[in-house]
Enzyme design. Structure first.
Site, short mmCIF file in Angstrom:
data_model
loop_
_atom_site.label_atom_id
_atom_site.label_comp_id
_atom_site.label_asym_id
_atom_site.label_seq_id
_atom_site.Cartn_x
_atom_site.Cartn_y
_atom_site.Cartn_z
CG ASN A 1 109.89 63.54 36.54
OD1 ASN A 1 110.76 63.78 37.37
ND2 ASN A 1 108.71 63.05 36.86
CG ASP B 1 106.84 65.93 36.88
OD1 ASP B 1 106.18 65.18 37.63
OD2 ASP B 1 108.04 66.21 37.10
CG PHE C 1 113.00 66.46 40.58
CD1 PHE C 1 114.12 66.58 39.77
CD2 PHE C 1 111.75 66.64 40.00
CE1 PHE C 1 114.00 66.88 38.41
CE2 PHE C 1 111.62 66.93 38.65
CZ PHE C 1 112.75 67.05 37.86
CG ASN C 2 108.22 67.23 42.41
OD1 ASN C 2 108.66 67.07 41.27
ND2 ASN C 2 107.44 66.35 43.01
CG ASP D 1 104.65 62.26 37.92
OD1 ASP D 1 105.85 61.93 37.83
OD2 ASP D 1 104.27 63.33 38.42
CG HIS E 1 109.18 59.64 44.87
ND1 HIS E 1 109.94 59.71 46.01
CD2 HIS E 1 110.04 59.30 43.87
CE1 HIS E 1 111.20 59.44 45.72
NE2 HIS E 1 111.29 59.18 44.43
CG ASP E 2 104.92 61.69 41.85
OD1 ASP E 2 105.39 62.37 42.79
OD2 ASP E 2 105.30 61.80 40.68
CB THR F 1 102.56 64.15 41.44
OG1 THR F 1 102.17 64.17 40.06
CG2 THR F 1 101.40 63.69 42.28
C1 BDR Z 1 109.74 63.53 42.62
O1 BDR Z 1 110.58 63.93 41.54
C2 BDR Z 1 110.23 63.25 40.37
O2 BDR Z 1 111.36 62.71 39.76
C3 BDR Z 1 109.21 62.21 40.72
O3 BDR Z 1 108.24 62.09 39.71
C4 BDR Z 1 108.61 62.73 42.01
O4 BDR Z 1 107.52 63.59 41.76
C5 BDR Z 1 110.56 62.79 43.64
O5 BDR Z 1 111.56 63.60 44.16
CA CA Z 2 106.44 63.71 39.61
#
Ligand code: BDR
Ligand code: CA
Length: 313
Positions: A40, A10, A168-169, A15, A242-243, A126
């Site tokens: 996102n 996303d 978040f994810n 990402d 993160h990703d 991701t």
């Molecule tokens: C995740 O949430 C999104 O904002 C980032 O792309 C990542 O995948 C981090 O919590």
């Molecule tokens: Ca992401």
């Protein structure tokens, strides 16, 4: 032999960096397709952003598919406060030459996996897990072809980043996350516990910028924007990247360490929706369903990323 992967994302600046890292590594990774999901930012933007990233990496033949525009049950929550209005703020937006395939992302995943050999394809999600869950629901026989799922999501030692207790994810589509964590396949989890150790310090972003090719320049510009929000929120130099941890794990597992645990997803409580309940010490006696990654050689991670970004022109 290279690993066949489908990246479900996303974009999102992090990402986007994961895509650059994967696109820079054709000897190790064969990208069968990039599938996009609402997360996102809305789907219209995530699919466009994925194609912009392919253009910048001069990989215009990469197949990009648009998937689900909303989570399975709950309303979509987006993160423009982190990623900016476009999702990849920091770089100029343009109309990409990389084409969007007509096939729906869920159908692409199902059709690709349906006829593939046993344990032959790795999924790399991701973003929210909507596309992956719906593909599994649509045709459970595809599980046979999936070697493993290497995903970014969840939090145990770190607090949540969208709610007090959820990452978040996982929070955006908790019901999809539940389907995925219950699917019975090996799952490698890059949670906030590890991604918060992979910080985009000013020094590291400076090193990326000094490479001077179009991909490294785009990466540095996106990361400068991306760092604003988290630097202020956490009071640190940079943001957690993160990703790209998912792709880095596929390229060099020695950089990471973790433990097999049972992980369950909260889907009932409004207070803790999307929480990853990680039985780290095995006290509940359930069979482990995931490898919870918690440590990383962060300098090694950035050496890998920087060296791969040097491969572009
Ligand atoms: C995740 O949430 C999104 O904002 C980032 O792309 C990542 O995948 C981090 O919590
Ligand atoms: Ca992401």
């Amino acid at each position: 032999m290279s690993e066949k992967i489908i990246i479900d994302c996303d974009p999102g600046q992090d990402d986007a960096v994961a895509l650059f890292l994967a696109l820079s590594s054709p000897d190790e990774l064969e990208i069968l397709g990039i599938t996009t999901v609402a997360g996102n930012v809305p789907l219209k933007l995530t699919e466009r952003n994925a194609r912009i990233i392919c253009d910048i990496a001069d990989s215009k033949k990469t197949q990009v598919f648009a998937g689900c525009s909303r989570p399975m049950i709950v309303d979509l929550m987006t993160a423009e406060n982190v990623h900016g209005k476009t999702g990849i703020d920091g770089i100029d937006i343009f109309k990409p030459m990389t084409l969007l395939k007509e096939l729906h992302a869920v159908d692409f995943i199902v059709e690709t996996l349906k006829d593939a050999k046993t344990d032959s394809i790795t999924l790399v999600p991701t973003g929210p897990l909507t596309n992956i869950a719906l593909a599994i629901i649509k045709d459970p026989s595809i599980l046979n072809s999936i070697k493993q799922i290497v995903l970014m999501g969840g939090a145990m030692r770190e607090a949540g980043n969208l709610s007090a207790s959820a990452e978040f994810n996982m929070r955006v589509d908790p019901h999809a996350a539940k389907v995925v964590f219950e699917c019975g396949l090996p799952i490698i989890v890059m949670s906030l516990d590890v991604t918060h150790k992979v910080l985009t310090s000013r020094e590291r972003v400076g090193e990326i910028e000094s490479i001077g090719n179009s991909v490294s320049t785009a990466t540095a510009n996106m990361l400068k924007f991306f760092a604003r929000y988290d630097s202020e929120k956490y009071g640190i130099d940079g943001a957690p990247l993160h990703d790209p941890c998912t792709i880095a794990w596929l390229l060099n597992q020695d950089l990471f360490s973790g433990k097999e645990c049972n992980v369950r997803i909260e889907t009932e409580s409004p207070l803790t929706l999307g929480h990853t309940s990680v039985d780290f010490w095995g006290v509940e006696g359930n069979i482990p369903n995931a490898t919870w990654i918690q440590d990383v050689d962060d300098d090694g991670f950035y050496d890998l990323l920087i060296n791969r970004l040097r491969r572009f022109y």
